[in-house]
Write an enzyme that holds these catalytic residues in place. Structure first.
Site, mmCIF file in Angstrom:
data_model
loop_
_atom_site.group_PDB
_atom_site.id
_atom_site.type_symbol
_atom_site.label_atom_id
_atom_site.label_comp_id
_atom_site.label_asym_id
_atom_site.label_seq_id
_atom_site.Cartn_x
_atom_site.Cartn_y
_atom_site.Cartn_z
ATOM 1 N N ASP A 224 0.847 -1.196 0.000
ATOM 2 C CA ASP A 224 0.000 0.000 0.000
ATOM 3 C C ASP A 224 0.883 1.247 0.000
ATOM 4 O O ASP A 224 1.616 1.495 0.953
ATOM 5 C CB ASP A 224 -0.895 -0.022 1.247
ATOM 6 C CG ASP A 224 -2.043 0.962 1.178
ATOM 7 O OD1 ASP A 224 -2.015 1.858 0.324
ATOM 8 O OD2 ASP A 224 -2.986 0.841 1.978
ATOM 9 N N ASP A 225 0.835 2.021 -1.077
ATOM 10 C CA ASP A 225 1.600 3.269 -1.200
ATOM 11 C C ASP A 225 3.100 3.034 -1.310
ATOM 12 O O ASP A 225 3.897 3.903 -0.944
ATOM 13 C CB ASP A 225 1.352 4.206 0.000
ATOM 14 C CG ASP A 225 -0.021 4.834 0.003
ATOM 15 O OD1 ASP A 225 -0.844 4.472 -0.858
ATOM 16 O OD2 ASP A 225 -0.283 5.680 0.877
ATOM 17 N N CYS B 11 -6.032 4.386 -3.484
ATOM 18 C CA CYS B 11 -6.126 3.009 -2.987
ATOM 19 C C CYS B 11 -7.328 2.236 -3.525
ATOM 20 O O CYS B 11 -7.188 1.189 -4.151
ATOM 21 C CB CYS B 11 -6.177 3.015 -1.461
ATOM 22 S SG CYS B 11 -4.693 3.677 -0.677
ATOM 23 N N ASP C 65 -0.326 -0.765 -4.884
ATOM 24 C CA ASP C 65 -1.577 -0.228 -5.428
ATOM 25 C C ASP C 65 -1.401 1.158 -6.025
ATOM 26 O O ASP C 65 -2.173 1.587 -6.878
ATOM 27 C CB ASP C 65 -2.684 -0.221 -4.369
ATOM 28 C CG ASP C 65 -2.363 0.654 -3.164
ATOM 29 O OD1 ASP C 65 -1.218 1.129 -3.030
ATOM 30 O OD2 ASP C 65 -3.267 0.853 -2.324
#
Length: 497
Positions: free
Chosen positions: A49-50, A82, A318
């Protein structure tokens, strides 16, 4: 500018380009002969994530994956946000076709994804039907709550998943609940409750059980790391003490008078702000150490059981993350490469070692890739194309030359705890085309950006004002075609330049 042209005119343009040979770019190298994948291979997908490209150098196990496998150097997110990105990953559809345009209702989030049939359209039910044992661990969609019962007596598990160990708010890495196959389990503040480590342990257990069963399996481990608030595992909290955020030419950009109005309002970063950026980068590097260890543990577990010969391991993110570039503090959602270009690395049977793919790939391509590996034909509504030929050493003909990026700025929402999505100074609604050598952006208010990436890879000089009118209209028409394409119709639009 986000304009509405007549589709017939755009289709005529595409037909003319095809007839003249302009749709097809000559291959950069002869296409090697592809090998065949094993029948119904296992698939492990690690989705972070990120995670931005500048973290990879600090992840030795992922660097090892690059040496042992294939790296997509131009993997572009259709929206650097996201929930929109994950909806596209699950379905293979662009955001304009998933209907998930933001992280929260009424234009996005888990409820919108579910209400628009995203769970049924996900690759998971099709893999399960093809005989795969499927598991999702970690993060699902923004707005998902692990205690949601959907009118039943126990927490809801979406269709297509045999095993489900998923949290809602796992960002702090402690004090969270997991829906464990319909049973709500709380984890506290002990060191062993650190979420990334819990997911790693559960992932290893799933590999062990599935390997013993002989049934092919698909497992997605979706970490909350390295998303804010940037909480590393205790064993990593004191590492990298002198590390600073990278200082590319775009860092704290000196002159942004050529940038769109949403960005021109940003003052140059001051010393205390740069200090906070360095601190945030250190914590992000510390945070991904547990992710890197998880990757190494999974590869070891696969090799110890002889499963590595029949398993594809895919590592990616993502969306990207900016941290000081173009005067922007931590965040995403822009069309700059910091946000839309993310790492994707694959190891597995037949995957050539140490090879890079320079062709443009997108998150629309992941679902059809997983489905083709599983022997499943992707549905006609799939906007992306399978990456399997690349994984097996081939270069498919007629591959895209243009990647679509589309972003909707949402209204303020009480569900957004940081108010980041709609904060002043965040990007307004835009659509963009990204090719290997340029970036073209149209904003809803009429502003445009154009960067010659061959000469200006850090996207410093917006030269949209100097574009010849014919070139500008051509790009605008292609952008319209991409933002209105569906299924196989996205392929010719993406090949046009």
């Amino acid at each position: 500018m986000i304009r509405h042209r007549r589709p017939a005119a755009v289709l005529c343009l595409l037909a003319l380009l095809a007839a003249s040979g302009c749709l097809f770019r000559p291959a950069d190298r002869p296409a090697p002969k592809a090998v065949k994948p094993p029948k119904k291979p296992n698939i492990v997908f690690v989705l972070t994530d990120d995670l931005s490209w500048n973290l990879i150098a600090h992840m030795p196990q992922v660097v090892r994956m690059q040496r042992d496998g294939l790296t997509f150097t131009d993997f572009i997110m259709a929206d650097s946000l996201c929930c929109t990105s994950r909806a596209t990953i699950f379905t293979g559809r662009y955001p304009h076709n998933t209907g998930v345009r933001t992280n929260f209702p009424p234009d996005g989030g888990y409820e919108v994804f579910k209400d628009k049939g995203g769970e049924q359209a996900s690759f998971a039910p099709s893999l399960q039907k093809a005989g795969y044992r499927t598991a999702l661990l970690g993060k699902y969609m923004n707005g998902y709550q692990p205690n949601d019962t959907q009118g039943d007596t126990k927490p809801y598990v979406p269709p297509g998943w045999d095993e489900w160990h998923v949290s809602g708010n796992g960002y702090p890495e402690y004090n969270y609940n997991l829906n464990e196959n319909g049973r709500l389990v709380h984890y506290g503040t002990r060191p062993q409750d650190y979420l990334t480590d819990v997911l790693a342990n559960k992932g290893i257990e799933f590999v062990q059980r599935s390997g013993a069963s002989g049934q092919p399996f698909f497992m997605e481990i979706a970490t909350f790391a390295p998303h804010g608030p940037f909480v590393p595992a205790p064993r990593h909290a004191s590492l990298f003490g002198g590390l600073k955020a990278p200082r590319p030419p775009s860092f704290n950009e000196a002159d942004i008078r050529d940038k769109p109005s949403w960005l021109r309002s940003h003052p140059q970063l001051r010393r205390w702000g740069i200090g906070r950026i360095d601190e945030g980068f250190r914590d992000r590097v510390r945070m991904v150490q547990s992710v890197d260890e998880m990757v190494g543990r999974i590869r070891t577990a696969l090799k110890e059981r002889g499963l590595d010969r029949d398993t594809y391991l895919v590592f990616g993110s993502d969306n990207g993350f900016h941290l000081g570039e173009h005067r922007l503090a931590g965040g995403k959602m822009t069309a700059f490469d910091t946000d839309i270009r993310v790492p994707y690395i694959v190891v597995g049977p037949g995957v050539p070692a140490g090879r890079e793919v320079r062709e443009l790939a997108q998150n629309t391509d992941l679902a059809p890739t997983f489905q083709e590996l599983a022997g499943v034909r992707p549905p006609a509504t799939t906007d992306g194309r399978s990456l399997v030929p690349f994984l097996l050493g081939a270069a498919p003909a007629g591959w895209r030359e243009s990647a679509l990026v589309e972003h909707v700025k949402p209204p303020p929402s009480p569900l957004d705890p940081d108010r980041q999505d709609s904060a002043p100074g965040s990007p307004t609604t835009y659509n963009a085309i990204r090719t290997r050598d340029m970036l073209y952006v149209e904003y809803s208010g009429g502003e445009t950006e154009y960067y010659d990436r061959a000469r200006d890879p850090h996207e410093l000089n917006n030269i949209a004002a100097g574009l010849p009118e014919q070139r500008r209209r051509h790009l605008s028409d292609l952008l319209y075609a991409l933002t209105h394409c569906t299924g196989s119709g996205c392929t010719p639009a993406g090949r046009s330049r």
